[in-house]
Design an enzyme around this catalytic site. Structure first.
Site, PDB file in Angstrom:
ATOM      1  CD1 TRP A 258     108.164  19.810 118.001  1.00 25.62           C
ATOM      2  CD2 TRP A 258     108.596  17.617 117.918  1.00 25.62           C
ATOM      3  NE1 TRP A 258     108.138  19.425 116.684  1.00 25.62           N
ATOM      4  CE2 TRP A 258     108.394  18.088 116.597  1.00 25.62           C
ATOM      5  CE3 TRP A 258     108.874  16.265 118.111  1.00 25.62           C
ATOM      6  CZ2 TRP A 258     108.461  17.252 115.482  1.00 25.62           C
ATOM      7  CZ3 TRP A 258     108.943  15.428 117.001  1.00 25.62           C
ATOM      8  CH2 TRP A 258     108.742  15.923 115.706  1.00 25.62           C
TER       9      TRP A 258
ATOM     10  CG  ASP B 130     113.769  19.476 122.080  1.00 29.15           C
ATOM     11  OD1 ASP B 130     114.656  19.951 121.346  1.00 29.15           O
ATOM     12  OD2 ASP B 130     112.818  18.807 121.637  1.00 29.15           O
TER      13      ASP B 130
ATOM     14  CE  LYS C 180     112.922  21.191 114.322  1.00 31.78           C
ATOM     15  NZ  LYS C 180     112.041  21.163 113.154  1.00 31.78           N
TER      16      LYS C 180
END
Length: 362
Positions: free
Chosen positions: A103, A173, A197
């Site tokens: 990511w 992030d 999540k």
């Protein structure tokens, strides 16, 4: 409720049972309004209270004051990959990215389409088994911001202490470990997280942003891609993902009721220890992907002696109600995602199964 399984999926992930039950009770008639949250206007007093209350709760949990806004956006963390450089990367600047997984790579590649980027550190060479050491991080000379990914779902690594860069804005992030432990959120200029999540269901992206960053954002980009637009309109410029925001509010309230981030961190450490102990005491039957000082408390990645055993392990675990354990193809093997809402009982059940499987097949 006896039909529920232990869901170890990386996301969308398990939610607290108490939150699901509260949403179920309010689903048809929210607080006497005669309608569901999913039906009501985002301009209504009821929804505006949900929106404002959720922002307030998140700031309270993180110890943030009015120097910050909490925005509820759409498009997932992937849209933030582009939105951040569009707002903050100047023509004569570079954006520094620290690469710790897939990511982080995607965030850097998206920014590179919009301006100059610099890889300040990377652990890709070892297949991302660890977080970089401070001495490995080398900033560019004219850095617009420095971007990190706090937890790496695929590789099972996590920053356990965050780097500091003085006046250079630090952006993170935190999609997979936000609100999982105490930390000094005021060190960050911007934090973003897809909710699915650790915060709630899919559909909403939470952005925590400092006021000065909002003010310095690029004014010459599309309206919907400006943080200023959403801040001025309290995340209500267009129709928000209202039910997802409502659920994030319930999860934040649940975290507060558990004792806040300190209590949640203790809970997460104890859960993770159950599974890591099963790995470390297996005599090599189970092998963790991440180095021990970089291990994630949210995503535990491990291998078995061969792929046939891994397939058998996953199949038998699923049959027993331990679901979503197959690892990402980048790492292979198994991955147990044990976000805030995963109960201790789920981690104990997995650890017990791991020992039983080893005794049968080792």
């Amino acid at each position: 409720m006896t039909e529920r399984i232990f869901n170890f999926s990386a996301g969308p992930a398990t939610l607290p049972l108490a939150v699901l039950e509260e949403a179920q009770q309010e689903f048809l008639n929210y607080k006497g309004s005669g309608m569901s949250v999913i039906e009501m206007s985002h301009r209504s007093k009821e929804y505006e209270a949900i929106n404002a209350g959720t922002e307030s709760l998140i700031k309270e949990l993180l110890g943030l004051d009015d120097d910050y806004r909490v925005l509820f956006l759409q498009g997932g963390a992937s849209t933030q990959f582009a939105m951040i450089p569009m707002n903050f990367l100047g023509q004569d600047q570079k954006a520094d990215y620290i690469l710790t997984g897939s990511w982080a790579e995607k965030a850097q590649k998206e920014a590179a389409k919009l301006g100059q980027t610099h890889i300040a550190a990377t652990t890709k060479e070892g297949n991302y088994v660890r977080i970089p050491q401070p001495e490995e991080i080398h900033r560019s000379e004219n850095s617009a911001y420095i971007h990190i990914t706090s937890n790496n779902t695929i590789f099972g690594t996590q920053w356990h202490s965050f780097p500091e860069f003085g006046n250079i804005p630090l952006i993170a992030d935190m999609s997979s470990d936000i609100l999982s432990k105490p930390f000094d959120a005021s060190k960050f200029a911007l934090i973003y997280a897809g909710a699915q999540k650790n915060l709630g269901p899919s559909g909403v992206t939470v952005v925590i942003i400092r006021q000065d960053m909002i003010e310095q954002g690029n004014k010459n980009i599309p309206t919907m891609l400006r943080y200023e637009t959403h801040s001025k309109n309290n995340s209500l410029y267009n129709t928000p993902p209202s039910f997802s925001v409502y659920m994030v509010g319930l999860v934040a309230k649940w975290i507060k009721n558990q004792g806040g981030l300190a209590a949640i961190a203790k809970h997460n450490e104890e859960k993770a220890a159950l599974i890591y102990d099963a790995i470390d005491n297996s005599g090599g039957f189970y092998t963790g992907h991440a180095e021990k000082d970089s291990r994630s408390l949210m995503n535990i990645t491990f291998r078995l002696p061969n792929e046939e055993l891994e397939k058998e392990f996953n199949s038998e675990a699923t049959r027993r109600g331990l679901n979503g354990l197959k690892g990402h193809r980048s790492v292979g093997g198994m991955r147990a995602s044990i976000y805030n809402a995963m109960p201790r009982e789920g981690c104990q059940a997995l650890a017990d199964f791991m020992r039983e499987f080893q005794n049968q097949k080792g």
